[in-house]
Design a protein around this motif. Structure first.
Motif, PDB file in Angstrom:
ATOM      1  N   ASP A  41     -18.571  -5.399  47.069  1.00 30.26           N
ATOM      2  CA  ASP A  41     -18.529  -6.848  46.906  1.00 30.26           C
ATOM      3  C   ASP A  41     -18.041  -7.282  45.527  1.00 30.26           C
ATOM      4  O   ASP A  41     -17.919  -8.482  45.283  1.00 30.26           O
ATOM      5  CB  ASP A  41     -19.913  -7.461  47.133  1.00 30.26           C
ATOM      6  N   TYR A  42     -17.758  -6.335  44.645  1.00 29.60           N
ATOM      7  CA  TYR A  42     -17.461  -6.654  43.253  1.00 29.60           C
ATOM      8  C   TYR A  42     -16.062  -6.217  42.850  1.00 29.60           C
ATOM      9  O   TYR A  42     -15.606  -5.132  43.213  1.00 29.60           O
ATOM     10  CB  TYR A  42     -18.470  -5.970  42.324  1.00 29.60           C
ATOM     11  N   ALA A  43     -15.392  -7.085  42.100  1.00 31.31           N
ATOM     12  CA  ALA A  43     -14.248  -6.633  41.327  1.00 31.31           C
ATOM     13  C   ALA A  43     -14.759  -5.789  40.167  1.00 31.31           C
ATOM     14  O   ALA A  43     -15.823  -6.053  39.613  1.00 31.31           O
ATOM     15  CB  ALA A  43     -13.450  -7.816  40.800  1.00 31.31           C
ATOM     16  N   MET A  44     -14.002  -4.770  39.813  1.00 31.84           N
ATOM     17  CA  MET A  44     -14.375  -3.901  38.711  1.00 31.84           C
ATOM     18  C   MET A  44     -13.379  -4.069  37.573  1.00 31.84           C
ATOM     19  O   MET A  44     -12.165  -4.102  37.797  1.00 31.84           O
ATOM     20  CB  MET A  44     -14.428  -2.442  39.161  1.00 31.84           C
ATOM     21  N   VAL A  45     -13.908  -4.162  36.368  1.00 32.54           N
ATOM     22  CA  VAL A  45     -13.095  -4.426  35.192  1.00 32.54           C
ATOM     23  C   VAL A  45     -13.474  -3.448  34.090  1.00 32.54           C
ATOM     24  O   VAL A  45     -14.659  -3.188  33.859  1.00 32.54           O
ATOM     25  CB  VAL A  45     -13.281  -5.870  34.679  1.00 32.54           C
ATOM     26  N   TRP A  46     -12.470  -2.920  33.417  1.00 35.22           N
ATOM     27  CA  TRP A  46     -12.684  -2.154  32.199  1.00 35.22           C
ATOM     28  C   TRP A  46     -12.312  -3.010  30.998  1.00 35.22           C
ATOM     29  O   TRP A  46     -11.204  -3.558  30.939  1.00 35.22           O
ATOM     30  CB  TRP A  46     -11.858  -0.865  32.189  1.00 35.22           C
ATOM     31  N   TYR A  47     -13.241  -3.119  30.060  1.00 34.72           N
ATOM     32  CA  TYR A  47     -13.023  -3.788  28.792  1.00 34.72           C
ATOM     33  C   TYR A  47     -13.080  -2.764  27.666  1.00 34.72           C
ATOM     34  O   TYR A  47     -13.609  -1.663  27.839  1.00 34.72           O
ATOM     35  CB  TYR A  47     -14.102  -4.835  28.535  1.00 34.72           C
ATOM     36  N   ARG A  48     -12.552  -3.151  26.526  1.00 35.63           N
ATOM     37  CA  ARG A  48     -12.729  -2.332  25.338  1.00 35.63           C
ATOM     38  C   ARG A  48     -12.855  -3.222  24.111  1.00 35.63           C
ATOM     39  O   ARG A  48     -12.362  -4.345  24.080  1.00 35.63           O
ATOM     40  CB  ARG A  48     -11.585  -1.335  25.155  1.00 35.63           C
ATOM     41  N   GLN A  49     -13.524  -2.692  23.103  1.00 34.30           N
ATOM     42  CA  GLN A  49     -13.677  -3.406  21.849  1.00 34.30           C
ATOM     43  C   GLN A  49     -13.587  -2.409  20.697  1.00 34.30           C
ATOM     44  O   GLN A  49     -14.399  -1.488  20.603  1.00 34.30           O
ATOM     45  CB  GLN A  49     -15.003  -4.162  21.787  1.00 34.30           C
ATOM     46  N   ALA A  50     -12.603  -2.610  19.842  1.00 36.62           N
ATOM     47  CA  ALA A  50     -12.433  -1.800  18.649  1.00 36.62           C
ATOM     48  C   ALA A  50     -13.079  -2.515  17.469  1.00 36.62           C
ATOM     49  O   ALA A  50     -13.202  -3.745  17.469  1.00 36.62           O
ATOM     50  CB  ALA A  50     -10.955  -1.552  18.380  1.00 36.62           C
ATOM     51  N   ILE A  57      -6.340   2.119  36.900  1.00 33.32           N
ATOM     52  CA  ILE A  57      -7.680   1.838  37.383  1.00 33.32           C
ATOM     53  C   ILE A  57      -7.731   2.112  38.880  1.00 33.32           C
ATOM     54  O   ILE A  57      -6.766   1.862  39.606  1.00 33.32           O
ATOM     55  CB  ILE A  57      -8.107   0.387  37.072  1.00 33.32           C
ATOM     56  N   SER A  58      -8.850   2.637  39.339  1.00 28.22           N
ATOM     57  CA  SER A  58      -9.033   2.903  40.754  1.00 28.22           C
ATOM     58  C   SER A  58     -10.504   2.758  41.100  1.00 28.22           C
ATOM     59  O   SER A  58     -11.360   2.647  40.217  1.00 28.22           O
ATOM     60  CB  SER A  58      -8.514   4.299  41.130  1.00 28.22           C
ATOM     61  N   ARG A  98      -8.214  -4.267  35.695  1.00 28.26           N
ATOM     62  CA  ARG A  98      -9.080  -4.868  36.692  1.00 28.26           C
ATOM     63  C   ARG A  98      -8.615  -4.447  38.075  1.00 28.26           C
ATOM     64  O   ARG A  98      -7.408  -4.333  38.325  1.00 28.26           O
ATOM     65  CB  ARG A  98      -9.058  -6.403  36.566  1.00 28.26           C
ATOM     66  N   ILE A  99      -9.555  -4.219  38.954  1.00 30.28           N
ATOM     67  CA  ILE A  99      -9.241  -3.942  40.348  1.00 30.28           C
ATOM     68  C   ILE A  99     -10.119  -4.826  41.219  1.00 30.28           C
ATOM     69  O   ILE A  99     -11.332  -4.895  41.047  1.00 30.28           O
ATOM     70  CB  ILE A  99      -9.392  -2.443  40.695  1.00 30.28           C
ATOM     71  N   THR A 100      -9.489  -5.531  42.143  1.00 29.02           N
ATOM     72  CA  THR A 100     -10.212  -6.455  43.001  1.00 29.02           C
ATOM     73  C   THR A 100     -10.898  -5.718  44.137  1.00 29.02           C
ATOM     74  O   THR A 100     -10.724  -4.515  44.332  1.00 29.02           O
ATOM     75  CB  THR A 100      -9.263  -7.512  43.578  1.00 29.02           C
ATOM     76  N   ARG A 101     -11.675  -6.460  44.892  1.00 35.24           N
ATOM     77  CA  ARG A 101     -12.332  -5.883  46.061  1.00 35.24           C
ATOM     78  C   ARG A 101     -11.315  -5.333  47.050  1.00 35.24           C
ATOM     79  O   ARG A 101     -11.593  -4.343  47.737  1.00 35.24           O
ATOM     80  CB  ARG A 101     -13.209  -6.924  46.759  1.00 35.24           C
ATOM     81  N   GLY A 102     -10.151  -5.966  47.115  1.00 31.58           N
ATOM     82  CA  GLY A 102      -9.113  -5.534  48.028  1.00 31.58           C
ATOM     83  C   GLY A 102      -8.173  -4.491  47.466  1.00 31.58           C
ATOM     84  O   GLY A 102      -7.228  -4.093  48.147  1.00 31.58           O
ATOM     85  N   GLY A 103      -8.399  -4.068  46.209  1.00 30.09           N
ATOM     86  CA  GLY A 103      -7.601  -3.004  45.631  1.00 30.09           C
ATOM     87  C   GLY A 103      -6.402  -3.454  44.817  1.00 30.09           C
ATOM     88  O   GLY A 103      -5.608  -2.612  44.389  1.00 30.09           O
ATOM     89  N   ARG A 104      -6.243  -4.745  44.598  1.00 26.94           N
ATOM     90  CA  ARG A 104      -5.165  -5.221  43.740  1.00 26.94           C
ATOM     91  C   ARG A 104      -5.518  -4.927  42.288  1.00 26.94           C
ATOM     92  O   ARG A 104      -6.653  -5.130  41.868  1.00 26.94           O
ATOM     93  CB  ARG A 104      -4.936  -6.717  43.936  1.00 26.94           C
ATOM     94  N   VAL A 105      -4.551  -4.456  41.512  1.00 24.98           N
ATOM     95  CA  VAL A 105      -4.813  -4.033  40.140  1.00 24.98           C
ATOM     96  C   VAL A 105      -4.042  -4.884  39.148  1.00 24.98           C
ATOM     97  O   VAL A 105      -2.953  -5.387  39.446  1.00 24.98           O
ATOM     98  CB  VAL A 105      -4.483  -2.542  39.937  1.00 24.98           C
ATOM     99  N   TYR A 106      -4.611  -5.027  37.963  1.00 22.27           N
ATOM    100  CA  TYR A 106      -4.023  -5.789  36.874  1.00 22.27           C
ATOM    101  C   TYR A 106      -4.254  -5.026  35.583  1.00 22.27           C
ATOM    102  O   TYR A 106      -5.299  -4.397  35.406  1.00 22.27           O
ATOM    103  CB  TYR A 106      -4.655  -7.177  36.765  1.00 22.27           C
TER     104      TYR A 106
END
Length: 120
Positions: free
Chosen positions: A31-40, A69-70, A50-58
């Motif tokens: 049910d969740y979009a998954m996102v990777w963030y980073r902070q230097a 991302i997968s 970012r990857i949406t629930r449907g598998g679209r990536v950004y």
């Protein structure tokens, strides 16, 4: 109850590769979009992938072509494959699960963060 746990970080040389994993529990992962963030240090937190629930990536421009991302819904796990890494990729990386926004309410879960260092 909901929990995200990152793994796979560490030290890598420029040009090398790492794969980060984000294992989710206590939630309906699909049910969740998954996102990777980073902070230097000294920098703002930025979304890198970012990857949406449907598998679209950004991807952020800074990582496009190098990071992938997968997600594996059967394992409730998201991944960030990083190749041809650069010193500028050094940061603490955070996994984020982002649910639907209803009114002003959004389900938002974060991992604890994991260090990635790119250095000779």
């Amino acid at each position: 109850q909901a929990q995200l746990v990152e793994s796979g970080g560490g030290l890598v040389q420029p040009g090398g590769s790492l794969r980060l994993s984000c294992a989710a529990s206590g939630m309906f992962f699909s049910d969740y979009a998954m996102v990777w963030y980073r902070q230097a240090p000294g920098n703002q937190r930025e979304s890198v992938a970012r990857i949406t629930r449907g598998g679209r990536v950004y991807y952020a421009d800074s990582v496009r072509g190098r990071f992938t991302i997968s997600r594996d819904n059967a394992k409730s796990t998201a991944y960030l494959q990083m190749i041809r890494m650069k010193p500028e990729d050094t940061a603490v990386y955070y996994c984020n699960a982002k649910g639907d926004t209803i009114g002003t309410m959004t389900s938002d879960y974060w991992g604890q963060g994991i260090q990635v260092t790119v250095s000779p």
